[in-house]
Design a protein around this motif. Structure first.
Motif: not given
Ligand code: ASP
Ligand code: MG
Length: 586
Positions: A8-22
């Motif tokens: 997962f690249g920088g934008t894909s882990v760019g926020s806590i919400n995105k990390i939750k989604n992953i």
């Protein structure tokens, strides 16, 4: 049950919400019973932010300390993602590059991976953990044997992911990013650019201006060398994305050389080539199209095409063919010359010599070393054409054994990296897969250089030593009777300004010759693995441009790429014209 590596690249882990989604999505693959290794980048722009902090303290921060700092970005992400996964009931454990044992060269800031220890990862997987690994970093041993943190270079977490896939023998490697995959061209220029289902690694490397922003070229090279099935897809949607396929027989992973530290990967020789030089052709749109259409109608497969010089209102175009087309080509050239004027020459018993490797990209010193090696062997270079990952030149057949020996030694190539008249199986591949555009370029030409060994080498060496990036080097001769040749290359506008002193010094060395600066130009490159096997691809590219009344300033080709230099004002139009002509949006 398979082993999957997901990055997962920088934008894909760019926020806590995105990390939750992953974390939520990972549970799906885990439910299917797969073993999962995740590689992550630093969150959003945090690597840039860290870098800025360092440069706010020093213009030249020690490389070791920069690596120490930048590697923390990824360490944040691995911990957060592991926390999130555990929170969703998925057992997960994070690991830094050093904990895994990602062993690199001891070069800070751009280390290559030598070896990856897999035992700790495998133990964790066996215990049912998802293993979350920091991309972009590794460790090396310093001269006194102590461990040092290294980084792989900006964008390097793609490379970590593919290297891990190789070491672990993973089924697939998926790179999740903020774009849907690899497109046929830049969608800001061609609004209906299309997502590619698949592309070969070689094509991807040649599409640098489109491709390099999507995937780290070193990652593509590892995938190519070890036959890793590599997907690039959006982390936002469920679409398939683009599959990158290797086009060579996979190498065996040998200890300590995962990322071959060699910049040049192979040497290719094509024997029995004939050079046709067409001189004093009218310089206007449509001439190149007309010539190569005639040749293609006669089913002549043209290999290299080179056009560089221009005098008043005339142009020279040089091309090579395999000897078996000689008679037919002579017939056609007679016909062409009678229609458009000019004259032509034929040189038989020539050979094409090409070095190839992703390491050539952006490193002009490699072409300089290549030419220098040939000149030390006292071999005269008749034609030169370069593309992103390849440098080709045409020399006399009689020099070939010497050339193989010198070049092979210089780039430390083993016999299985030297290919003589290789037979390729790319016949059914599309002739044009995508189009790359390099803007902001200028053309520089040395005219009337002496035609003797070492000239190209001395020019390229001087530029490379001054750290000036140049490419699309083209060497052609105005008229073989004069015994002179012209060398043109392109460089970006900024580098041209910085090159003033070097160029002046060079021109003093060759008092008979002169330097010419061209206008603002752009390089438009059509890339396709099938190009070399179809007659007439180049003709179609030139026709597409002629239809739009775009004049071609310079042409350089390799087997899978045809580059046309056009005026900068014409470049968007040129990309659209070729994209439409080959119906790439369909
Ligand atoms: N975080 C590093 C960078 O921004 C590595 C990567 O994202 O691939 O360059
Ligand atoms: Mg990236």
């Amino acid at each position: 049950m398979a082993l999957l590596v997901k990055k997962f690249g920088g934008t894909s882990v760019g926020s806590i919400n995105k990390i939750k989604n992953i974390a939520k999505n990972i549970s799906k693959s885990k439910d299917a019973g797969h073993d999962i290794v995740i590689v992550v980048s630093a969150m959003g722009h945090s690597t840039d932010d860290l870098n800025n902090l360092a440069y706010s303290l020093s213009k030249n921060p020690p490389r070791r300390e920069l690596d120490m700092l930048l590697s923390t970005g990824e360490q944040v992400t691995i911990a957060l993602l592991s926390i999130a996964l555990n929170e969703y009931g998925i057992p997960a454990i994070s690991m830094t590059g050093s904990q895994v044992g990602i062993i690199t060269e001891s070069i800070h800031g751009k280390a290559r991976i030598l070896e990856i220890k897999t035992s700790r990862i495998e133990d964790h997987l066996a215990q049912g953990y998802v293993v979350v690994i920091a991309g972009f970093q590794g460790s090396s041993l310093s001269h006194n044997g102590s461990m040092e943190i290294t980084t792989l270079g900006r964008g390097g977490s793609d490379t970590s992911a593919v290297a891990l896939s190789t070491a672990l023998g993973a089924e697939t490697c998926e790179i999740y990013t903020d774009v849907p995959g690899v497109l046929t061209t830049d969608p800001r220029i061609v609004t209906n650019a299309k997502l590619l289902d698949a592309i070969s690694c070689e094509e991807m490397l040649e599409l640098a201006s489109v491709g390099a922003s999507v995937l780290h070229p070193r990652a593509v090279e590892i995938a190519r060398n070890y036959g890793i099935k590599l997907y690039v897809k959006s982390s936002e949607t469920d679409q398939q994305g683009t599959l990158l396929l290797s086009d060579i027989k996979p190498l065996k992973l040998s200890r300590g050389s995962l990322e071959l530290t060699k910049t040049v990967n192979s040497l290719e020789i094509l024997e029995k080539q004939v050079v046709f030089g067409l001189y004093e052709l009218p310089d206007k749109p449509g001439i190149a199209a007309q010539i190569f259409e005639e040749l293609s109608k006669a089913k002549i497969n043209v290999d290299l095409i080179i056009q560089a010089t221009r005098e008043e209102n005339s142009n020279d175009i040089t091309f090579t063919i395999a000897e078996k087309f000689l008679e037919k080509t002579i017939e056609q050239c007679d016909l062409i010359i009678s229609q458009i004027g000019g004259k032509y020459s034929i040189t038989q018993n020539m050979t094409k010599l090409s070095i190839q490797g992703a390491g050539i990209m952006g490193r002009p010193s490699i072409s300089a070393e290549f030419f220098d090696t040939l000149s030390k062997a006292n071999i005269n270079v008749r034609l030169i054409a370069t593309s992103e990952i390849k440098v080709s030149c045409v020399i006399n057949l009689k020099d070939i054994a010497k050339a193989i020996r010198f070049v092979g030694e210089k780039f430390k190539l083993c016999t299985n990296q030297i290919f003589i008249n290789p037979i390729s199986e790319k016949k059914d591949k599309p002739e044009v897969r995508g189009i790359a555009l390099d803007k902001n370029q200028v053309q520089v030409s040395f005219r009337n250089l002496p035609d003797k060994p070492g000239v190209a080498a001395s020019i390229c060496l001087a530029l490379a030593e001054a750290n000036l990036i140049f490419d699309t080097i083209v060497q052609s001769e105005r008229n073989s009777e004069l015994n002179t040749k012209d060398i043109s290359f392109t460089m970006n506008k900024e580098d041209r300004l910085n090159a003033e002193n070097v160029l002046k010094m060079l021109i003093k060395k060759y008092p008979e010759s002169r330097l010419e600066d061209g206008q603002a130009i752009a390089k438009v490159s059509a890339v396709g693995a099938g190009m070399a096997f179809k007659e007439g691809t180049a003709a179609k590219i030139f026709r597409a441009l002629a239809n739009e009344n775009i004049n071609i300033e310079m042409i350089a080709t390799s087997e899978i790429r045809t580059s046309c230099i056009v005026l900068e004002k014409d470049c968007n139009n040129a990309v659209n014209a070729i994209h439409n002509y080959f119906k790439l949006n369909e």
